[in-house]
Design a protein around this motif. Structure first.
Motif, PDB file in Angstrom:
ATOM      1  N   ARG A  28       2.300   4.004   0.715  1.00 38.93           N
ATOM      2  CA  ARG A  28       1.812   2.527   0.465  1.00 38.93           C
ATOM      3  C   ARG A  28       1.587   1.816   1.659  1.00 38.93           C
ATOM      4  O   ARG A  28       2.125   2.156   2.703  1.00 38.93           O
ATOM      5  CB  ARG A  28       2.561   1.911  -0.405  1.00 38.93           C
ATOM      6  N   ARG A  29       1.025   0.730   1.848  1.00 42.78           N
ATOM      7  CA  ARG A  29       0.779   0.016   2.792  1.00 42.78           C
ATOM      8  C   ARG A  29       1.268  -1.499   2.314  1.00 42.78           C
ATOM      9  O   ARG A  29       1.129  -1.647   1.217  1.00 42.78           O
ATOM     10  CB  ARG A  29      -0.815  -0.251   3.396  1.00 42.78           C
ATOM     11  N   CYS A  30       1.678  -2.217   3.209  1.00 46.63           N
ATOM     12  CA  CYS A  30       1.926  -3.651   2.779  1.00 46.63           C
ATOM     13  C   CYS A  30       1.038  -4.851   3.340  1.00 46.63           C
ATOM     14  O   CYS A  30       0.663  -4.430   4.478  1.00 46.63           O
ATOM     15  CB  CYS A  30       3.436  -3.898   3.203  1.00 46.63           C
ATOM     16  N   SER A  31       0.851  -5.838   2.882  1.00 48.82           N
ATOM     17  CA  SER A  31      -0.083  -6.877   3.317  1.00 48.82           C
ATOM     18  C   SER A  31       0.690  -8.102   3.879  1.00 48.82           C
ATOM     19  O   SER A  31      -0.077  -8.852   4.192  1.00 48.82           O
ATOM     20  CB  SER A  31      -0.906  -7.350   2.223  1.00 48.82           C
ATOM     21  N   CYS A  32       2.005  -7.832   4.380  1.00 45.04           N
ATOM     22  CA  CYS A  32       2.729  -8.927   5.088  1.00 45.04           C
ATOM     23  C   CYS A  32       2.330  -8.893   6.612  1.00 45.04           C
ATOM     24  O   CYS A  32       1.614  -8.058   7.068  1.00 45.04           O
ATOM     25  CB  CYS A  32       4.330  -8.616   5.051  1.00 45.04           C
ATOM     26  N   SER A  33       2.448 -10.034   7.146  1.00 44.43           N
ATOM     27  CA  SER A  33       2.072 -10.415   8.625  1.00 44.43           C
ATOM     28  C   SER A  33       2.520  -9.133   9.457  1.00 44.43           C
ATOM     29  O   SER A  33       1.691  -8.761  10.263  1.00 44.43           O
ATOM     30  CB  SER A  33       2.374 -11.613   9.004  1.00 44.43           C
ATOM     31  N   PHE A  34       3.530  -8.589   9.525  1.00 48.77           N
ATOM     32  CA  PHE A  34       4.072  -7.743  10.059  1.00 48.77           C
ATOM     33  C   PHE A  34       3.357  -6.490  10.038  1.00 48.77           C
ATOM     34  O   PHE A  34       3.017  -5.414  10.816  1.00 48.77           O
ATOM     35  CB  PHE A  34       5.597  -7.525  10.242  1.00 48.77           C
ATOM     36  N   CYS A  35       3.590  -6.050   8.644  1.00 51.57           N
ATOM     37  CA  CYS A  35       2.846  -4.615   8.269  1.00 51.57           C
ATOM     38  C   CYS A  35       1.302  -4.660   8.560  1.00 51.57           C
ATOM     39  O   CYS A  35       0.635  -3.521   9.093  1.00 51.57           O
ATOM     40  CB  CYS A  35       3.060  -4.464   6.789  1.00 51.57           C
ATOM     41  N   ARG A  36       0.692  -5.750   8.224  1.00 47.03           N
ATOM     42  CA  ARG A  36      -0.751  -5.866   8.683  1.00 47.03           C
ATOM     43  C   ARG A  36      -1.240  -5.506  10.205  1.00 47.03           C
ATOM     44  O   ARG A  36      -2.077  -4.845  10.527  1.00 47.03           O
ATOM     45  CB  ARG A  36      -1.539  -7.188   8.348  1.00 47.03           C
ATOM     46  N   MET A  37      -0.242  -5.894  11.121  1.00 43.63           N
ATOM     47  CA  MET A  37      -0.244  -5.651  12.492  1.00 43.63           C
ATOM     48  C   MET A  37       0.147  -4.424  12.966  1.00 43.63           C
ATOM     49  O   MET A  37      -0.526  -3.530  13.597  1.00 43.63           O
ATOM     50  CB  MET A  37       0.418  -6.568  13.311  1.00 43.63           C
ATOM     51  N   ARG A  38       1.169  -3.801  12.299  1.00 43.50           N
ATOM     52  CA  ARG A  38       1.515  -2.365  12.503  1.00 43.50           C
ATOM     53  C   ARG A  38       0.530  -1.418  11.828  1.00 43.50           C
ATOM     54  O   ARG A  38       0.492  -0.398  12.746  1.00 43.50           O
ATOM     55  CB  ARG A  38       3.002  -2.531  11.823  1.00 43.50           C
ATOM     56  N   GLY A  39       0.206  -1.533  10.853  1.00 42.38           N
ATOM     57  CA  GLY A  39      -0.890  -0.776  10.274  1.00 42.38           C
ATOM     58  C   GLY A  39      -0.313   0.770   9.730  1.00 42.38           C
ATOM     59  O   GLY A  39      -1.286   1.528   9.699  1.00 42.38           O
ATOM     60  N   ALA A  40       0.836   0.785   9.759  1.00 38.69           N
ATOM     61  CA  ALA A  40       1.445   1.992   9.216  1.00 38.69           C
ATOM     62  C   ALA A  40       1.268   2.417   7.929  1.00 38.69           C
ATOM     63  O   ALA A  40       1.388   1.323   6.888  1.00 38.69           O
ATOM     64  CB  ALA A  40       2.671   2.592   9.844  1.00 38.69           C
ATOM     65  N   ASP A 106      -4.341  12.109   5.927  1.00 33.33           N
ATOM     66  CA  ASP A 106      -4.059  13.114   4.801  1.00 33.33           C
ATOM     67  C   ASP A 106      -4.250  12.503   3.670  1.00 33.33           C
ATOM     68  O   ASP A 106      -4.594  13.177   2.353  1.00 33.33           O
ATOM     69  CB  ASP A 106      -2.617  13.842   5.124  1.00 33.33           C
ATOM     70  N   PHE A 107      -4.188  11.132   3.455  1.00 33.50           N
ATOM     71  CA  PHE A 107      -4.372  10.410   2.050  1.00 33.50           C
ATOM     72  C   PHE A 107      -5.468   9.740   1.853  1.00 33.50           C
ATOM     73  O   PHE A 107      -5.831   8.837   2.522  1.00 33.50           O
ATOM     74  CB  PHE A 107      -3.021   9.413   2.117  1.00 33.50           C
ATOM     75  N   PRO A 108      -6.445  10.293   0.950  1.00 38.42           N
ATOM     76  CA  PRO A 108      -7.653   9.422   0.821  1.00 38.42           C
ATOM     77  C   PRO A 108      -7.697   8.196   0.093  1.00 38.42           C
ATOM     78  O   PRO A 108      -8.432   7.301   0.622  1.00 38.42           O
ATOM     79  CB  PRO A 108      -8.524  10.350  -0.219  1.00 38.42           C
ATOM     80  N   VAL A 109      -6.527   7.810  -0.486  1.00 38.10           N
ATOM     81  CA  VAL A 109      -6.414   6.499  -1.148  1.00 38.10           C
ATOM     82  C   VAL A 109      -4.995   6.081  -1.008  1.00 38.10           C
ATOM     83  O   VAL A 109      -4.019   6.903  -1.229  1.00 38.10           O
ATOM     84  CB  VAL A 109      -6.715   6.599  -2.768  1.00 38.10           C
ATOM     85  N   VAL A 110      -4.703   4.977  -0.415  1.00 35.49           N
ATOM     86  CA  VAL A 110      -3.340   4.390  -0.161  1.00 35.49           C
ATOM     87  C   VAL A 110      -3.224   2.967  -0.935  1.00 35.49           C
ATOM     88  O   VAL A 110      -4.034   2.035  -0.761  1.00 35.49           O
ATOM     89  CB  VAL A 110      -3.006   4.402   1.266  1.00 35.49           C
ATOM     90  N   GLU A 111      -2.296   2.855  -1.716  1.00 37.16           N
ATOM     91  CA  GLU A 111      -1.808   1.736  -2.412  1.00 37.16           C
ATOM     92  C   GLU A 111      -1.596   0.677  -1.475  1.00 37.16           C
ATOM     93  O   GLU A 111      -0.857   0.897  -0.487  1.00 37.16           O
ATOM     94  CB  GLU A 111      -0.950   1.606  -3.552  1.00 37.16           C
ATOM     95  N   VAL A 112      -1.949  -0.697  -1.465  1.00 38.91           N
ATOM     96  CA  VAL A 112      -1.491  -1.526  -0.682  1.00 38.91           C
ATOM     97  C   VAL A 112      -0.757  -2.657  -1.600  1.00 38.91           C
ATOM     98  O   VAL A 112      -1.384  -3.309  -2.503  1.00 38.91           O
ATOM     99  CB  VAL A 112      -2.791  -2.510  -0.203  1.00 38.91           C
ATOM    100  N   THR A 113       0.571  -2.944  -1.334  1.00 44.47           N
ATOM    101  CA  THR A 113       1.268  -3.826  -2.141  1.00 44.47           C
ATOM    102  C   THR A 113       1.250  -5.395  -1.408  1.00 44.47           C
ATOM    103  O   THR A 113       0.996  -5.493  -0.196  1.00 44.47           O
ATOM    104  CB  THR A 113       2.780  -3.462  -1.984  1.00 44.47           C
ATOM    105  N   ASP A 114       1.576  -6.185  -2.207  1.00 47.77           N
ATOM    106  CA  ASP A 114       1.597  -7.618  -1.963  1.00 47.77           C
ATOM    107  C   ASP A 114       2.678  -8.160  -1.138  1.00 47.77           C
ATOM    108  O   ASP A 114       3.816  -8.184  -1.939  1.00 47.77           O
ATOM    109  CB  ASP A 114       1.477  -8.496  -3.262  1.00 47.77           C
ATOM    110  N   GLY A 115       2.728  -8.004   0.035  1.00 53.92           N
ATOM    111  CA  GLY A 115       3.941  -8.555   0.979  1.00 53.92           C
ATOM    112  C   GLY A 115       3.922 -10.018   1.276  1.00 53.92           C
ATOM    113  O   GLY A 115       4.766 -10.284   1.714  1.00 53.92           O
ATOM    114  N   VAL A 116       2.778 -10.593   1.260  1.00 56.90           N
ATOM    115  CA  VAL A 116       2.439 -11.907   1.652  1.00 56.90           C
ATOM    116  C   VAL A 116       3.411 -12.513   0.568  1.00 56.90           C
ATOM    117  O   VAL A 116       4.202 -13.447   0.967  1.00 56.90           O
ATOM    118  CB  VAL A 116       0.980 -12.428   1.584  1.00 56.90           C
ATOM    119  N   ASN A 117       2.939 -12.534  -0.897  1.00 54.12           N
ATOM    120  CA  ASN A 117       4.011 -12.816  -1.721  1.00 54.12           C
ATOM    121  C   ASN A 117       4.998 -11.898  -2.310  1.00 54.12           C
ATOM    122  O   ASN A 117       4.866 -11.412  -3.307  1.00 54.12           O
ATOM    123  CB  ASN A 117       2.901 -13.304  -2.803  1.00 54.12           C
TER     124      ASN A 117
END
Length: 138
Positions: A28-40, A106-117
């Motif tokens: 997964r990816r996260c939408s918080c400010s830190f993860c948005r910038m980190r991009g991992a 390697d992952f064609p689709v990755v969920e993005v979780t709500d890290g802002v809220n």
């Protein structure tokens, strides 16, 4: 637990083994400010699932906002390796790009979780979108 996978930062100063919670099914990816910038893209591992085998002294830690999540980086090359999660302090999120023979592409689709809220702030705990990768056709 699953098999032990080898992982390391870009320069190799930090090396670790990881046993994932549920293979790569937790990416997964996260939408918080830190993860948005980190991009991992991160994958889950239990706290006992990571063993640093080289470079413990090269890991540097960063905390922000509530100071709960512990993000670890190589102090030599700057690569994010793993973090102890705020949403579940019994888990690490591991940078999939650090795992040997694994790429975020390697992952064609990755969920993005709500890290802002954040769920620990009494807010959403859900998936807010998906990142997709579609290779260019030759």
């Amino acid at each position: 637990m699953s098999e032990k996978l080898n992982a390391q930062c870009h320069c190799g100063a930090v090396a670790f083994t990881v046993e994932l919670t549920d293979g790569f099914n937790t990416i997964r990816r996260c939408s918080c400010s830190f993860c948005r910038m980190r991009g991992a893209i991160a994958v889950s591992a239990p706290l006992a699932g990571i063993k640093v085998v080289r470079g413990q002294d090269k890991l540097t830690e960063y905390r922000f906002h509530t100071k709960t999540a512990r993000h670890f980086f190589c102090s030599v090359c700057g690569i994010y390796t793993f973090h102890q999660r705020r949403s579940n302090p019994e888990q690490y999120g591991v940078n999939v790009a650090c795992i040997e023979n694994v790429s975020p592409f390697d992952f064609p689709v990755v969920e993005v979780t709500d890290g802002v809220n954040h769920p620990n702030d009494g807010a959403s705990n859900g998936v807010i979108g998906y990142l997709t990768f579609q290779p260019k056709k030759a």
